[in-house]
Design a protein around this motif. Sequence first.
Motif, PDB file in Angstrom:
ATOM      1  N   THR A 268      63.183  25.739  46.330  1.00 58.04           N
ATOM      2  CA  THR A 268      64.444  25.193  45.996  1.00 58.04           C
ATOM      3  C   THR A 268      64.982  25.334  44.552  1.00 58.04           C
ATOM      4  O   THR A 268      63.772  25.075  43.593  1.00 58.04           O
ATOM      5  CB  THR A 268      64.627  23.728  46.689  1.00 58.04           C
ATOM      6  OG1 THR A 268      63.908  22.989  45.867  1.00 58.04           O
ATOM      7  CG2 THR A 268      64.525  23.772  48.051  1.00 58.04           C
ATOM      8  N   ILE A 269      65.942  25.723  44.340  1.00 57.07           N
ATOM      9  CA  ILE A 269      66.464  25.728  43.055  1.00 57.07           C
ATOM     10  C   ILE A 269      67.820  24.592  42.957  1.00 57.07           C
ATOM     11  O   ILE A 269      68.440  24.548  43.727  1.00 57.07           O
ATOM     12  CB  ILE A 269      67.052  27.077  42.517  1.00 57.07           C
ATOM     13  CG1 ILE A 269      68.019  27.624  43.585  1.00 57.07           C
ATOM     14  CG2 ILE A 269      65.748  28.130  42.440  1.00 57.07           C
ATOM     15  CD1 ILE A 269      68.486  29.157  42.939  1.00 57.07           C
ATOM     16  N   VAL A 270      67.763  24.171  41.770  1.00 52.10           N
ATOM     17  CA  VAL A 270      68.962  23.175  41.428  1.00 52.10           C
ATOM     18  C   VAL A 270      69.736  23.432  40.378  1.00 52.10           C
ATOM     19  O   VAL A 270      69.271  24.039  39.438  1.00 52.10           O
ATOM     20  CB  VAL A 270      68.490  21.653  41.264  1.00 52.10           C
ATOM     21  CG1 VAL A 270      69.505  20.671  41.036  1.00 52.10           C
ATOM     22  CG2 VAL A 270      67.520  21.089  42.262  1.00 52.10           C
ATOM     23  N   LEU A 271      71.035  23.716  40.679  1.00 55.41           N
ATOM     24  CA  LEU A 271      72.120  24.455  39.948  1.00 55.41           C
ATOM     25  C   LEU A 271      73.266  23.383  39.482  1.00 55.41           C
ATOM     26  O   LEU A 271      73.921  22.950  40.367  1.00 55.41           O
ATOM     27  CB  LEU A 271      72.830  25.491  40.286  1.00 55.41           C
ATOM     28  CG  LEU A 271      71.651  26.850  41.101  1.00 55.41           C
ATOM     29  CD1 LEU A 271      72.736  27.876  41.694  1.00 55.41           C
ATOM     30  CD2 LEU A 271      70.892  27.265  39.847  1.00 55.41           C
ATOM     31  N   LYS A 272      73.253  23.117  38.092  1.00 60.16           N
ATOM     32  CA  LYS A 272      74.338  22.123  37.629  1.00 60.16           C
ATOM     33  C   LYS A 272      75.657  22.981  37.600  1.00 60.16           C
ATOM     34  O   LYS A 272      75.567  23.890  36.958  1.00 60.16           O
ATOM     35  CB  LYS A 272      73.978  21.416  36.414  1.00 60.16           C
ATOM     36  CG  LYS A 272      72.601  20.646  36.482  1.00 60.16           C
ATOM     37  CD  LYS A 272      72.957  19.434  37.275  1.00 60.16           C
ATOM     38  CE  LYS A 272      71.950  18.429  37.104  1.00 60.16           C
ATOM     39  NZ  LYS A 272      72.074  17.314  38.168  1.00 60.16           N
TER      40      LYS A 272
END
Length: 398
Positions: free
Chosen positions: A359-363
């Motif tokens: 999973t990737i978290v993007l602000k």
Amino acid sequence: MKIQTIVLFTILWASLSNANGQEISSKRFDPQTPIAYPKQPNNILNESRSPLRLPQVDNYKILKCDFHMHTVFSDGTVWPTTRVEEAFREGLDAISITEHLEFHHLHAPDLNATNLNREYEIARQTAERLGMILIPGAEVTREVPAGHFNILFVKDANLLEQFINYENHYDPSNLTETLEAAKKQGCFIFWNHPSYKHPRNEAEWYNIHETLYRKGLINGIEVANSNMYIPLVQQWAEEKQLTMFSNSDYHNSICMPTGCYRPMTLVFAKERSQEGIREALDNRRTVAFAQNYLYGAEELIEPLFINSLETRLLSTTDKETIVEITNTTGLNFDLELITNEIYRPVTPHFILFGGKTTTIVLKNKTTEKKKSLPRQINVKVNNFVPAAGKVLESSIAF
């Protein structure tokens, strides 16, 4: 008395039989305890294999090929059928056994040295049984600055023996004539490991190579050989429109560790056949694969990346977006997410291994409404090389 003896023997046999939980008899049995290994297959067709999984790209059949290897019929150590079985275990589609013509039977002097096609003839039946494409080939071996050249789709290697100088096997004086004779047989010719035995261990394009190139006697080049890659060689392939190859150049027997794959040439063929491979080589539809790196034209390697991924939007708010990415293939990706005017990745650099999910978290860097944000993030794929000195820049849509 006789009855008592029989009863005593039966009791003794039963006690011995149950002493360690195993029956004592003259019959063979397979170990049944958890410590035992699974029964080993006695036929290669029954073995469990783990081929490199690749995505579908357009209507091409992406064939995994190794066009450079040796056996006991020159300076290798294994029998020709072993090369076929090794490739079958690794899930390859096509191979070529390319013995040094000038050193045929170097490691097997007791074998018939008069037939330069012998290794192909020995391996062919095994290849046909296992559904492998076996392309007849050979290696023309000359001293630096000339170098070594593989010739594929050889009709009769014996016709090239006339060009061997048995007093000086490396004699380069008739190299042009040798390759011209191979060309008349319809051979595809590529230059092997260009830095091999160079005095400075570098790749250098000498006058002899320019002469061969202008005569149409260099059609391809090994961008990667075993674990060796030279960016300048890839640049030559781009500038001179040469077909790119990556091959193992195996001499000894091999067994790849789990999750690792030999160097190979990925051929984008219209059909799974010798003819399909030849058409693809002639039209430069190949990608060189070695050490988890891919070298090739962007229009070929980018679909390999994009078509390998499945994505799912897990959640999104005004502040962040979380995306799940699954790699459905056996390729590994060295990924670097690029910050732009919309997204800033929390973890920009990571490895997405084959068959794994992350999973990737993007602000979110904008105050626009979530529905208006484009659902993609730009990315660099650091182990995909579309041109010498560059890495692939693409995007992941979600």
